[in-house]
Scaffold this motif. Sequence first.
Motif, PDB file in Angstrom:
ATOM      1  N   TYR A 178     -30.889 -33.838 -32.615  1.00  0.00           N
ATOM      2  CA  TYR A 178     -30.604 -33.846 -31.234  1.00  0.00           C
ATOM      3  C   TYR A 178     -29.049 -32.969 -30.991  1.00  0.00           C
ATOM      4  O   TYR A 178     -28.329 -33.049 -31.779  1.00  0.00           O
ATOM      5  N   ILE A 179     -29.026 -32.319 -29.773  1.00  0.00           N
ATOM      6  CA  ILE A 179     -27.987 -31.591 -29.517  1.00  0.00           C
ATOM      7  C   ILE A 179     -27.640 -32.000 -28.138  1.00  0.00           C
ATOM      8  O   ILE A 179     -28.176 -31.865 -27.255  1.00  0.00           O
ATOM      9  N   ASP A 197     -22.165 -31.137 -24.584  1.00  0.00           N
ATOM     10  CA  ASP A 197     -21.749 -32.362 -23.907  1.00  0.00           C
ATOM     11  C   ASP A 197     -20.548 -32.664 -24.966  1.00  0.00           C
ATOM     12  O   ASP A 197     -21.136 -33.582 -25.947  1.00  0.00           O
ATOM     13  N   TYR A 198     -19.515 -32.310 -24.926  1.00  0.00           N
ATOM     14  CA  TYR A 198     -18.386 -32.670 -26.144  1.00  0.00           C
ATOM     15  C   TYR A 198     -18.179 -34.228 -25.832  1.00  0.00           C
ATOM     16  O   TYR A 198     -17.816 -34.855 -26.740  1.00  0.00           O
ATOM     17  N   ALA A 199     -18.265 -34.729 -24.654  1.00  0.00           N
ATOM     18  CA  ALA A 199     -17.853 -36.030 -24.604  1.00  0.00           C
ATOM     19  C   ALA A 199     -18.939 -37.090 -25.231  1.00  0.00           C
ATOM     20  O   ALA A 199     -18.413 -37.871 -25.864  1.00  0.00           O
ATOM     21  N   PRO A 235     -18.446 -27.915 -36.805  1.00  0.00           N
ATOM     22  CA  PRO A 235     -19.426 -28.759 -36.572  1.00  0.00           C
ATOM     23  C   PRO A 235     -19.841 -29.699 -37.536  1.00  0.00           C
ATOM     24  O   PRO A 235     -19.390 -29.593 -38.926  1.00  0.00           O
ATOM     25  N   TYR A 236     -20.523 -30.783 -37.120  1.00  0.00           N
ATOM     26  CA  TYR A 236     -20.807 -31.709 -38.004  1.00  0.00           C
ATOM     27  C   TYR A 236     -22.187 -32.024 -37.792  1.00  0.00           C
ATOM     28  O   TYR A 236     -22.878 -31.881 -36.722  1.00  0.00           O
ATOM     29  N   PHE A 239     -20.286 -31.343 -32.097  1.00  0.00           N
ATOM     30  CA  PHE A 239     -18.773 -30.491 -31.934  1.00  0.00           C
ATOM     31  C   PHE A 239     -17.959 -31.578 -31.344  1.00  0.00           C
ATOM     32  O   PHE A 239     -18.237 -31.953 -29.925  1.00  0.00           O
ATOM     33  N   SER A 240     -16.703 -31.891 -31.826  1.00  0.00           N
ATOM     34  CA  SER A 240     -15.992 -32.883 -31.459  1.00  0.00           C
ATOM     35  C   SER A 240     -15.154 -32.261 -30.272  1.00  0.00           C
ATOM     36  O   SER A 240     -14.386 -32.999 -29.386  1.00  0.00           O
TER      37      SER A 240
END
Length: 340
Positions: free
Chosen positions: A210-211, A235-237, A254-255, A167-168
């Motif tokens: 991985y998440i 962790d968006y960063a 999401p990607y 998620f960006s």
Amino acid sequence: MRRGGYWRAVVVLWLMVPLSDFQPVYAAADAGLNGTNGLEMICLTERPVIVQGETVRLRVWASTSDGQSIAQPLTFQWQVTEGHIQGTGNEVRWDLSAVTIEPSEPYKNVVATVTANAPSVGNGRCSVRVTIKEPVQTRGPLISTRGFLKPKMREKPGYGLYSYLLFSAPPQHEGEKARYLKVLEACLSIMRESEEFLDRQPDSELNATYIPVRKTPMSGKSDSEWAEKVLAVYDYAAAQILLSKLDTMYQQGPYLISTLKPLSMSDSPQPLHLFQDLTGVVPDQASNWVKHFTYLVAQQRSWQDQSLRQFHLKMRNLLAVAGIVTPEVVNAVKTLVQVR
């Protein structure tokens, strides 16, 4: 594509049961141009690893190579190495309840083969293998697993395929949050924790997803509650750093990004990768998208550049015939699922 007087088509073996009934697919399937007249076949099974005495369900769907339905009826003929098929046509049950395992064997592999035919399309054949194990043995090869990628942590080397749920940015509204949660819930519900397979399964036979998280999330009483806790520590960063490895600016999501090597360790500005964009997809459909990806990706016996390129075409067709994308946006799947 016109070839040899016949239209190429895709026949997809799938199960018309609620997706919640499925377990991650571990079995191998023979897929490709197996027919004499150019039918392309994709074989899937409900549960490719079963306990002795059980049965599995199968169903066939068909489409053209661009994801369109075949209007004319198809006929199907089933053959099995052991057990027997109950029913006819495109939805059957494979009864394996009487198949036994020799005392000297840790497991037994059995194969079901379906031949499909349409008068103006041609015919083709596809086989799928199911592994039968003793009740104390419930695992099999080609397992789809998941793991949390925490700060300063690196992916474990040697996995068959590396996928990342990215998620960006945090969700901007309730609809987007619902989509994030449904995708997370799908990963948590159908993928086993990677740590469970340490020293029990060759890493090359695991497809790891991985998440990124800031810290290990607390578990919940249900998958939906667990998804909430994972999203709270997402962790968006780290997701943005991973996306930057692809040399393209991704602003939504999401990607689902899949690579042959750990993405965080990539030296090239843009490693070969499978790109799946779930931006704007209805939450329930986004969940089903992830589940279908998990089932199909586990069919691959090994991964190289060419197999990754071929896989993305199978994924496009599966999304179309499984009804995850509406007929109006079938053409858009070509941009939503790409190899770059």
